[in-house]
Design a protein around this motif. Sequence first.
Motif, mmCIF file in Angstrom:
data_model
loop_
_atom_site.group_PDB
_atom_site.id
_atom_site.type_symbol
_atom_site.label_atom_id
_atom_site.label_comp_id
_atom_site.label_asym_id
_atom_site.label_seq_id
_atom_site.Cartn_x
_atom_site.Cartn_y
_atom_site.Cartn_z
ATOM 1 N N PRO A 1 6.636 -6.896 -0.684
ATOM 2 C CA PRO A 1 5.261 -7.406 -0.626
ATOM 3 C C PRO A 1 4.600 -7.099 0.712
ATOM 4 C CG PRO A 1 6.736 -9.083 -1.516
ATOM 5 C CD PRO A 1 7.608 -7.970 -1.022
ATOM 6 N N GLY A 2 3.365 -6.637 0.666
ATOM 7 C CA GLY A 2 2.575 -6.405 1.869
ATOM 8 C C GLY A 2 2.958 -5.192 2.694
ATOM 9 N N LYS A 3 3.943 -4.441 2.266
ATOM 10 C CA LYS A 3 4.433 -3.323 3.052
ATOM 11 C C LYS A 3 3.606 -2.068 2.784
ATOM 12 C CE LYS A 3 8.826 -1.130 4.351
ATOM 13 N NZ LYS A 3 10.289 -1.109 4.082
ATOM 14 N N THR A 4 3.450 -1.213 3.794
ATOM 15 C CA THR A 4 2.801 0.087 3.643
ATOM 16 C C THR A 4 3.853 1.178 3.734
ATOM 17 O OG1 THR A 4 0.721 -0.696 4.592
ATOM 18 C CG2 THR A 4 1.094 1.677 4.591
ATOM 19 N N VAL A 5 3.888 2.043 2.718
ATOM 20 C CA VAL A 5 4.856 3.137 2.706
ATOM 21 C C VAL A 5 4.116 4.463 2.662
ATOM 22 C CG1 VAL A 5 6.682 1.771 1.654
ATOM 23 C CG2 VAL A 5 5.099 3.029 0.189
ATOM 24 N N LEU A 6 4.800 5.493 3.153
ATOM 25 C CA LEU A 6 4.162 6.789 3.341
ATOM 26 C C LEU A 6 5.218 7.869 3.264
ATOM 27 C CD1 LEU A 6 1.429 8.153 4.176
ATOM 28 C CD2 LEU A 6 2.139 7.847 6.549
ATOM 29 N N GLY A 7 4.837 9.038 2.785
ATOM 30 C CA GLY A 7 5.736 10.186 2.808
ATOM 31 C C GLY A 7 6.415 10.451 1.486
ATOM 32 N N TYR A 8 7.241 11.517 1.507
ATOM 33 C CA TYR A 8 7.936 11.952 0.292
ATOM 34 C C TYR A 8 9.371 12.331 0.644
ATOM 35 C CZ TYR A 8 7.678 13.587 -4.539
ATOM 36 O OH TYR A 8 7.824 13.710 -5.898
ATOM 37 N N PRO A 9 10.335 11.475 0.322
ATOM 38 C CA PRO A 9 10.178 10.182 -0.353
ATOM 39 C C PRO A 9 9.556 9.129 0.569
ATOM 40 C CG PRO A 9 12.463 10.501 0.284
ATOM 41 C CD PRO A 9 11.744 11.788 0.603
ATOM 42 N N THR B 1 0.848 -1.193 0.000
ATOM 43 C CA THR B 1 0.000 0.000 0.000
ATOM 44 C C THR B 1 0.882 1.240 0.000
ATOM 45 O OG1 THR B 1 -1.795 -1.100 1.198
ATOM 46 C CG2 THR B 1 -1.732 1.304 1.282
ATOM 47 N N VAL B 2 0.536 2.198 -0.854
ATOM 48 C CA VAL B 2 1.235 3.477 -0.910
ATOM 49 C C VAL B 2 0.272 4.545 -0.412
ATOM 50 C CG1 VAL B 2 2.370 5.180 -2.375
ATOM 51 C CG2 VAL B 2 2.651 2.722 -2.848
ATOM 52 N N GLY B 3 0.639 5.247 0.674
ATOM 53 C CA GLY B 3 -0.229 6.251 1.264
ATOM 54 C C GLY B 3 -0.439 7.447 0.359
ATOM 55 N N ALA B 4 -1.539 8.152 0.582
ATOM 56 C CA ALA B 4 -1.882 9.322 -0.221
ATOM 57 C C ALA B 4 -0.779 10.369 -0.179
ATOM 58 C CB ALA B 4 -3.191 9.923 0.279
ATOM 59 N N GLY B 5 -0.498 10.959 -1.326
ATOM 60 C CA GLY B 5 0.483 12.028 -1.409
ATOM 61 C C GLY B 5 1.923 11.585 -1.343
ATOM 62 N N SER B 6 2.156 10.300 -1.343
ATOM 63 C CA SER B 6 3.527 9.791 -1.206
ATOM 64 C C SER B 6 4.258 9.800 -2.544
ATOM 65 C CB SER B 6 3.499 8.364 -0.655
ATOM 66 O OG SER B 6 2.895 8.319 0.612
ATOM 67 N N GLY B 7 5.581 9.800 -2.460
ATOM 68 C CA GLY B 7 6.422 9.700 -3.646
ATOM 69 C C GLY B 7 7.332 8.493 -3.530
ATOM 70 N N VAL B 8 7.086 7.471 -4.331
ATOM 71 C CA VAL B 8 7.842 6.222 -4.238
ATOM 72 C C VAL B 8 9.052 6.305 -5.163
ATOM 73 C CG1 VAL B 8 7.773 3.723 -4.579
ATOM 74 C CG2 VAL B 8 5.785 4.910 -3.623
ATOM 75 N N MET B 9 10.237 6.181 -4.573
ATOM 76 C CA MET B 9 11.492 6.278 -5.320
ATOM 77 C C MET B 9 12.172 4.923 -5.496
ATOM 78 S SD MET B 9 11.492 9.505 -5.812
ATOM 79 C CE MET B 9 10.911 11.061 -5.126
ATOM 80 N N ASN B 10 11.815 3.954 -4.645
ATOM 81 C CA ASN B 10 12.475 2.652 -4.658
ATOM 82 C C ASN B 10 11.437 1.538 -4.617
ATOM 83 O OD1 ASN B 10 15.322 3.656 -4.309
ATOM 84 N ND2 ASN B 10 14.432 4.465 -2.419
ATOM 85 N N ASP B 11 11.865 0.318 -4.887
ATOM 86 C CA ASP B 11 10.970 -0.835 -4.861
ATOM 87 C C ASP B 11 10.340 -0.994 -3.474
ATOM 88 O OD1 ASP B 11 11.804 -1.215 -7.439
ATOM 89 O OD2 ASP B 11 12.974 -3.023 -7.037
ATOM 90 N N ALA C 1 5.733 3.074 6.701
ATOM 91 C CA ALA C 1 4.759 3.987 7.294
ATOM 92 C C ALA C 1 4.999 4.213 8.779
ATOM 93 C CB ALA C 1 3.348 3.444 7.060
ATOM 94 N N ARG C 2 5.390 3.171 9.508
ATOM 95 C CA ARG C 2 5.620 3.332 10.943
ATOM 96 C C ARG C 2 6.794 4.266 11.205
ATOM 97 N NH1 ARG C 2 5.862 -3.005 11.965
ATOM 98 N NH2 ARG C 2 7.028 -2.693 10.040
ATOM 99 N N ASP C 3 7.857 4.118 10.425
ATOM 100 C CA ASP C 3 9.010 5.001 10.586
ATOM 101 C C ASP C 3 8.647 6.448 10.259
ATOM 102 O OD1 ASP C 3 10.521 2.820 11.295
ATOM 103 O OD2 ASP C 3 11.348 2.516 9.280
ATOM 104 N N MET C 4 7.876 6.626 9.198
ATOM 105 C CA MET C 4 7.499 7.980 8.808
ATOM 106 C C MET C 4 6.616 8.639 9.865
ATOM 107 S SD MET C 4 7.679 10.540 6.851
ATOM 108 C CE MET C 4 8.610 9.885 5.466
#
Length: 331
Positions: free
Chosen positions: A302-310, A289-299, A314-317
């Motif tokens: 599976p199953g991971k949630t990422v957030l932020g720009y870059p 899952t890619v959170g709203a407004g995020s910018g994905v720069m790298n792979d 998500a937990r770290d962000m």
Amino acid sequence: MKSYSIIEINNLLKGELIGYTDHKIEGPEEIKKANSNQITFIGSKKYEKFWADSKASAALVGQNATLEPGTNRALIKVKNVDLAMAQILELYNPPAPVFDTDIHPTAVIHETAIIGEGCKIGANCYVGKDVELGSGVLLYPNVCVFDETTIGSNTVVWSGTVIRERCIIGSHCIFHTNVSIGADGFGYRPSDDGRGLVKIPQIGNVIIGHYVEIGANSCVDRAKFSSTIVGDGCKIDNLVQIAHNSVMGRFCIMAGHSGLAGSVTLGDGVIIGGSASIKDHTTINSGATVGAGSGVMNDVEPGKTVLGYPAQDARDMLKQWVAIRRFMKTQ
């Protein structure tokens, strides 16, 4: 106007009826706007406080709701409020626009085109050379389908949509107004003399699977070579960009204003939040899952949630945002 008793609605939903109302239900409405002939829904605890003052005669609620229906009012407890409301909306869904004739006399259809049984083609449509439409395809007015494109059975294409040459569209798809399928990918390189840009020819196509829905004003660009692919069951919101040579797996979701740059790969079941952007040649693996407004720069794993720009885990962000907020409060 359609109307149903609360018993009829509960029989459809197979829920647990609490209380009773003799009002005929004429449609759904949000809890603050509903009248006595409407049903509303309460999918979250934070909306329960509005039930007492609502004029709705009935509400869909979760199985853990502790509300009381009140006089001449009813609650229907269901396992999943959102899915139950989808059934209600389908029940009251008005009919689609009517075709007076199956093929409007102003439609231009090339003599080599193959038109399947039960197709309907609206005013001012264009169907090009060697196009194949499966059975039950609906082209609403002002749709263009260019040469050598195939469209599977029971696909619905709304007005203003353009499907360019050599594209392959599956069955039971829905393309909303002004969708662009198969326009040139965005490919340019500086000229040798440094005085201009050289356009890179885009000679591939677009392949779209079955049961795909694409929202208004979204674009799926053709590949530089080979194919841009949208897998079975993908749901794409309005104003979404899918660039050349991207490949989407099955049952992915892309929310409005999000975009894939060239040669992005999505696994199955990937969710892209609104306004998120994905860098070219990036892979987002299945279930991520890619959170709203995020910018994905790298792979993305599976199953991971990422957030932020870059984008990052998500937990770290979220921890970073909390730390920044605390820091700012101390200044």
